[in-house]
Every structure is written in C-alpha cells, then in structure tokens.
Design a protein around this motif. Structure first.
Motif, PDB file in Angstrom:
ATOM      1  N   ASP A 113      35.843  27.226  79.611  1.00 18.99           N
ATOM      2  CA  ASP A 113      36.367  27.532  80.946  1.00 18.99           C
ATOM      3  C   ASP A 113      37.455  28.572  80.806  1.00 18.99           C
ATOM      4  O   ASP A 113      38.371  28.412  79.996  1.00 18.99           O
ATOM      5  N   PHE A 114      37.362  29.624  81.619  1.00 21.73           N
ATOM      6  CA  PHE A 114      38.375  30.684  81.603  1.00 21.73           C
ATOM      7  C   PHE A 114      38.890  30.843  83.030  1.00 21.73           C
ATOM      8  O   PHE A 114      38.112  30.982  83.971  1.00 21.73           O
ATOM      9  N   PHE A 115      40.235  30.811  83.155  1.00 21.03           N
ATOM     10  CA  PHE A 115      40.849  30.797  84.478  1.00 21.03           C
ATOM     11  C   PHE A 115      41.543  32.117  84.789  1.00 21.03           C
ATOM     12  O   PHE A 115      41.994  32.819  83.861  1.00 21.03           O
ATOM     13  N   ALA A 116      41.647  32.430  86.081  1.00 20.93           N
ATOM     14  CA  ALA A 116      42.355  33.645  86.500  1.00 20.93           C
ATOM     15  C   ALA A 116      43.763  33.613  85.932  1.00 20.93           C
ATOM     16  O   ALA A 116      44.431  32.568  85.968  1.00 20.93           O
ATOM     17  N   GLY A 117      44.199  34.720  85.380  1.00 24.17           N
ATOM     18  CA  GLY A 117      45.546  34.814  84.810  1.00 24.17           C
ATOM     19  C   GLY A 117      45.589  34.476  83.333  1.00 24.17           C
ATOM     20  O   GLY A 117      46.607  34.708  82.673  1.00 24.17           O
ATOM     21  N   ASN A 118      44.507  33.921  82.805  1.00 26.09           N
ATOM     22  CA  ASN A 118      44.494  33.580  81.365  1.00 26.09           C
ATOM     23  C   ASN A 118      44.510  34.846  80.503  1.00 26.09           C
ATOM     24  O   ASN A 118      43.874  35.842  80.834  1.00 26.09           O
ATOM     25  N   HIS A 119      45.261  34.754  79.424  1.00 24.94           N
ATOM     26  CA  HIS A 119      45.275  35.815  78.407  1.00 24.94           C
ATOM     27  C   HIS A 119      44.877  35.145  77.096  1.00 24.94           C
ATOM     28  O   HIS A 119      45.697  34.530  76.426  1.00 24.94           O
ATOM     29  N   THR A 120      43.603  35.236  76.803  1.00 22.85           N
ATOM     30  CA  THR A 120      43.025  34.433  75.733  1.00 22.85           C
ATOM     31  C   THR A 120      42.663  35.285  74.532  1.00 22.85           C
ATOM     32  O   THR A 120      42.096  36.369  74.688  1.00 22.85           O
ATOM     33  N   GLY A 121      42.997  34.784  73.352  1.00 18.67           N
ATOM     34  CA  GLY A 121      42.599  35.456  72.120  1.00 18.67           C
ATOM     35  C   GLY A 121      41.428  34.705  71.500  1.00 18.67           C
ATOM     36  O   GLY A 121      41.300  33.492  71.674  1.00 18.67           O
ATOM     37  N   ALA A 147      49.030  37.751  68.739  1.00 21.02           N
ATOM     38  CA  ALA A 147      50.276  37.021  68.996  1.00 21.02           C
ATOM     39  C   ALA A 147      51.073  37.725  70.097  1.00 21.02           C
ATOM     40  O   ALA A 147      51.759  37.088  70.889  1.00 21.02           O
ATOM     41  N   ASP A 148      50.956  39.054  70.176  1.00 21.45           N
ATOM     42  CA  ASP A 148      51.672  39.812  71.203  1.00 21.45           C
ATOM     43  C   ASP A 148      51.026  39.690  72.581  1.00 21.45           C
ATOM     44  O   ASP A 148      51.675  39.911  73.592  1.00 21.45           O
ATOM     45  N   LEU A 149      49.737  39.383  72.617  1.00 19.69           N
ATOM     46  CA  LEU A 149      49.014  39.517  73.886  1.00 19.69           C
ATOM     47  C   LEU A 149      48.397  38.225  74.422  1.00 19.69           C
ATOM     48  O   LEU A 149      48.051  38.166  75.606  1.00 19.69           O
ATOM     49  N   ALA A 150      48.203  37.232  73.552  1.00 23.17           N
ATOM     50  CA  ALA A 150      47.451  36.055  74.002  1.00 23.17           C
ATOM     51  C   ALA A 150      48.361  34.852  74.235  1.00 23.17           C
ATOM     52  O   ALA A 150      49.307  34.628  73.486  1.00 23.17           O
ATOM     53  N   ASP A 151      48.071  34.092  75.281  1.00 20.99           N
ATOM     54  CA  ASP A 151      48.805  32.846  75.539  1.00 20.99           C
ATOM     55  C   ASP A 151      48.212  31.720  74.701  1.00 20.99           C
ATOM     56  O   ASP A 151      48.888  30.779  74.331  1.00 20.99           O
ATOM     57  N   ASN A 190      30.772  26.596  64.268  1.00 25.50           N
ATOM     58  CA  ASN A 190      29.433  26.015  64.441  1.00 25.50           C
ATOM     59  C   ASN A 190      28.879  26.271  65.835  1.00 25.50           C
ATOM     60  O   ASN A 190      28.303  25.380  66.461  1.00 25.50           O
ATOM     61  N   GLY A 191      29.118  27.472  66.347  1.00 26.18           N
ATOM     62  CA  GLY A 191      28.534  27.844  67.641  1.00 26.18           C
ATOM     63  C   GLY A 191      29.272  27.343  68.851  1.00 26.18           C
ATOM     64  O   GLY A 191      28.810  27.484  69.979  1.00 26.18           O
ATOM     65  N   LYS A 192      30.454  26.735  68.629  1.00 30.79           N
ATOM     66  CA  LYS A 192      31.240  26.227  69.756  1.00 30.79           C
ATOM     67  C   LYS A 192      32.623  26.868  69.771  1.00 30.79           C
ATOM     68  O   LYS A 192      33.146  27.213  68.707  1.00 30.79           O
ATOM     69  N   ILE A 193      33.226  26.956  70.968  1.00 30.10           N
ATOM     70  CA  ILE A 193      34.601  27.452  71.064  1.00 30.10           C
ATOM     71  C   ILE A 193      35.574  26.295  70.918  1.00 30.10           C
ATOM     72  O   ILE A 193      35.424  25.277  71.591  1.00 30.10           O
ATOM     73  N   VAL A 194      36.533  26.463  70.023  1.00 25.89           N
ATOM     74  CA  VAL A 194      37.569  25.438  69.876  1.00 25.89           C
ATOM     75  C   VAL A 194      38.933  26.116  69.784  1.00 25.89           C
ATOM     76  O   VAL A 194      39.033  27.271  69.353  1.00 25.89           O
ATOM     77  N   LEU A 195      39.962  25.416  70.213  1.00 23.84           N
ATOM     78  CA  LEU A 195      41.316  25.941  70.112  1.00 23.84           C
ATOM     79  C   LEU A 195      41.653  26.156  68.643  1.00 23.84           C
ATOM     80  O   LEU A 195      41.319  25.319  67.803  1.00 23.84           O
ATOM     81  N   ASP A 196      42.298  27.282  68.330  1.00 30.32           N
ATOM     82  CA  ASP A 196      42.591  27.600  66.935  1.00 30.32           C
ATOM     83  C   ASP A 196      43.891  26.944  66.513  1.00 30.32           C
ATOM     84  O   ASP A 196      44.968  27.510  66.638  1.00 30.32           O
ATOM     85  N   THR A 197      43.776  25.712  66.005  1.00 30.67           N
ATOM     86  CA  THR A 197      44.986  24.973  65.639  1.00 30.67           C
ATOM     87  C   THR A 197      45.594  25.541  64.361  1.00 30.67           C
ATOM     88  O   THR A 197      46.794  25.546  64.176  1.00 30.67           O
ATOM     89  N   GLU A 198      44.745  26.072  63.475  1.00 28.21           N
ATOM     90  CA  GLU A 198      45.238  26.624  62.216  1.00 28.21           C
ATOM     91  C   GLU A 198      46.171  27.799  62.476  1.00 28.21           C
ATOM     92  O   GLU A 198      47.222  27.938  61.869  1.00 28.21           O
ATOM     93  N   LEU A 199      45.778  28.636  63.452  1.00 27.63           N
ATOM     94  CA  LEU A 199      46.589  29.801  63.776  1.00 27.63           C
ATOM     95  C   LEU A 199      47.962  29.369  64.273  1.00 27.63           C
ATOM     96  O   LEU A 199      48.973  29.934  63.926  1.00 27.63           O
ATOM     97  N   HIS A 200      47.988  28.277  65.064  1.00 27.93           N
ATOM     98  CA  HIS A 200      49.277  27.797  65.542  1.00 27.93           C
ATOM     99  C   HIS A 200      50.178  27.411  64.373  1.00 27.93           C
ATOM    100  O   HIS A 200      51.345  27.726  64.344  1.00 27.93           O
ATOM    101  N   LEU A 201      49.575  26.751  63.393  1.00 28.15           N
ATOM    102  CA  LEU A 201      50.363  26.330  62.231  1.00 28.15           C
ATOM    103  C   LEU A 201      50.957  27.533  61.505  1.00 28.15           C
ATOM    104  O   LEU A 201      52.063  27.492  61.010  1.00 28.15           O
ATOM    105  N   HIS A 202      50.197  28.617  61.449  1.00 29.76           N
ATOM    106  CA  HIS A 202      50.626  29.779  60.677  1.00 29.76           C
ATOM    107  C   HIS A 202      51.290  30.867  61.502  1.00 29.76           C
ATOM    108  O   HIS A 202      51.640  31.900  60.982  1.00 29.76           O
ATOM    109  N   GLU A 203      51.476  30.559  62.771  1.00 30.12           N
ATOM    110  CA  GLU A 203      51.952  31.581  63.693  1.00 30.12           C
ATOM    111  C   GLU A 203      53.226  32.253  63.176  1.00 30.12           C
ATOM    112  O   GLU A 203      53.352  33.455  63.187  1.00 30.12           O
TER     113      GLU A 203
END
Ligand SMILES: Nc1ncnc2c1ncn2[C@@H]1O[C@H](COP(=O)(O)OP(=O)(O)OP(=O)(O)O)[C@@H](O)[C@H]1O
Ligand SMILES: [Mg+2]
Length: 243
Positions: A31-39, A204-208, A215-228
């Motif tokens: 699901d993508f919502f108006a105003g979202n800035h997604t990476g 990191a500069d552009l995405a909220d 495996n063919g599915k979209i999932v939140l990138d938790t690893e990136l958060h850890l290494h942010e």
C-alpha cells in the motif's frame, strides 16, 4: 495511521517472466499513500524494476489485483490514466528517450497530455533549466553522456507534472554535486514518490521509510534501520557529533 485509502494498492500480485523457473513477484502486498516518500533497496535481480513496470501496466501480473487512485486497473485502457498521473523514470534512459533532440523528448509528454506547442516548449525549457540543462534544448539526445541522459529523462518525467514519481535508480551515474542538486529538487517538490536506489545515503536524504524485496514480497527494511547511523552521512564510522 493513514485515514485516506492508498493511492497505489497491490494485493496478492504474482509475476513470472515467460520461461523463468520461479516468479519474481510472489503474492506481493503493498500500500502506498499520498505524501509517502518511500525508498526501495534490494539486491540486483530481486524485482524492483519489474514491480514498477507492473504498477505502470507495462507488464501484466499473472494474478492479483492493482488499484490505483481508488480504481481497479487491469486493461490497457485503465493504465492510460495511470501513465498520465504517475511518472516513471526508467532505469535505462534509452528506454525513456526516443526523440532526435532534447527539447522534443521533454516536450513529448506535455504535448501528449494536450498542452499547446507553446505551453509544452515553455514547461520543457523550465524543467531543463531547473535541472541545470539550459542550452541543451537542441542537443542530439543520442549524443548525450549517461548522466546528461538521466537528467533529461528526469526533465521529461517532471514535465508531465505527475502526482506520483516512480524513480528507478535516479542517482545512478550522477556526480556528487548533481546528486545533491537532485536531492534538493525532489525535496522541494510537493509530490509522492518511490525511489529505487542502491545508494543508502541518497535514500536516507529522501525517504521516510525504506523497504526491500525478499522472496518476491515487499518488506520493511529493518536491517537498514539498524545500520542507518553508519551509512547515513559522510563521516560514516569516524567519530562525529550530531547538532
Ligand atoms: N524480460 C525478461 N525476461 C526474463 N527475465 C527477466 C526479464 N526482465 C527481467 N528478468 C529477470 O527478472 C528478475 C528481476 O529483474 P528486475 O529487472 O526486476 O530486477 P531489479 O531488482 O530491478 O534488478 P537491478 O537492481 O539489477 O536493476 C531478474 O532475475 C531478471 O533477470
Ligand atoms: Mg532494476
């Protein structure tokens, strides 16, 4: 919590290229919502470009449902409106640019949307100037450098004044200064977007929020958060202070 419905809603989407052994997208939900800035950051070949092509109707999913701006889209005619309102920056600029000159390439979209020739030229010149490409109007598109082609492609997408941008590796091949300029432009646009990139600092500069494909599915990138903290800025692992 979003109180409005998503502007892009993908349910149970699967897609397998003809003859391929396994599906690239496998019962994907998004699901993508108006105003979202997604990476979106995911390994080569994981299906990012395929996903964008599915949203634009350039590929037809084997199963599942796509709703865009509140309407179910499945036939080619349904996607015509989608392509007016969602701008796709192709990963390969040669898929985007097909006119002899830069001005013709950028003006193609606005003309196609029914703008007068003068209006299309005016908006194209404005977009080119905003991307630092004044004087490029009469250049032969084929002869541009890779980075120049990328910027002209962006001008062509922005000239259509879309409500949503799908940017497939927009910073690829751009020098640092041009990248900074692009970040500035995207930040100043009041527009929803999904950016595919392998450049974590750029995202990191552009995405909220940053997602990945697994495996063919979209999932939140938790690893990136850890290494942010490590990746997000120039000083990386060196000791530094935050203001
Ligand atoms: N036209 C095609 N026919 C068959 N297989 C394809 C086709 N296009 C892509 N693929 C395969 O589908 C998979 C996903 O490709 P896709 O281009 O969506 O990946 P991506 O995540 O965008 O990768 P990259 O980061 O390299 O751009 C890859 O394994 C690719 O080889
Ligand atoms: Mg790709």
């Amino acid at each position: 919590m979003n109180t409005h419905p998503p502007i892009i809603c993908l349910s149970d989407i699967s897609y397998c290229y003809p003859g391929a052994a396994a599906p690239v997208l496998d019962r994907l939900e998004f699901d993508f919502f108006a105003g979202n800035h997604t990476g979106l950051v995911a390994p080569n070949g994981s299906g990012k470009t395929t996903l964008f092509h599915i949203i634009m109707g350039l590929l037809k999913p084997d199963s599942g449902r796509i709703e865009i701006f509140g309407k179910t889209v499945s036939e080619e005619k349904d996607f015509l409106e989608v392509r007016h309102r969602i701008g796709l920056l192709f990963q390969d600029a040669d898929d985007q640019l097909f006119s002899p000159t830069v001005l013709e390439d950028v003006a193609f979209g606005p003309l196609n949307l029914g703008k007068s020739k003068q209006e299309a030229v005016d908006i194209s010149r404005r977009m080119l100037a905003s991307l630092g490409l004044e004087g490029f109007e009469d250049r032969i598109t084929l002869q541009l450098s890779g980075g120049e082609k990328r910027l002209v492609s962006l001008a062509a997408v922005l000239a259509m004044e879309p409500e949503v941008l799908l940017l497939d590796e927009p910073s690829a091949g751009l020098d640092e200064k041009t990248k900074e300029h692009l970040i500035e432009i995207l930040r100043n646009l009041d527009i929803s977007y999904i950016i595919v990139s392998h450049e974590i600092d750029f995202l990191a500069d552009l995405a909220d929020s940053v997602y990945t494909l697994q495996n063919g599915k979209i999932v939140l990138d938790t690893e990136l958060h850890l290494h942010e903290h490590v990746h997000a800025h120039t000083y990386g692992r060196q000791p530094h202070k935050h203001d």
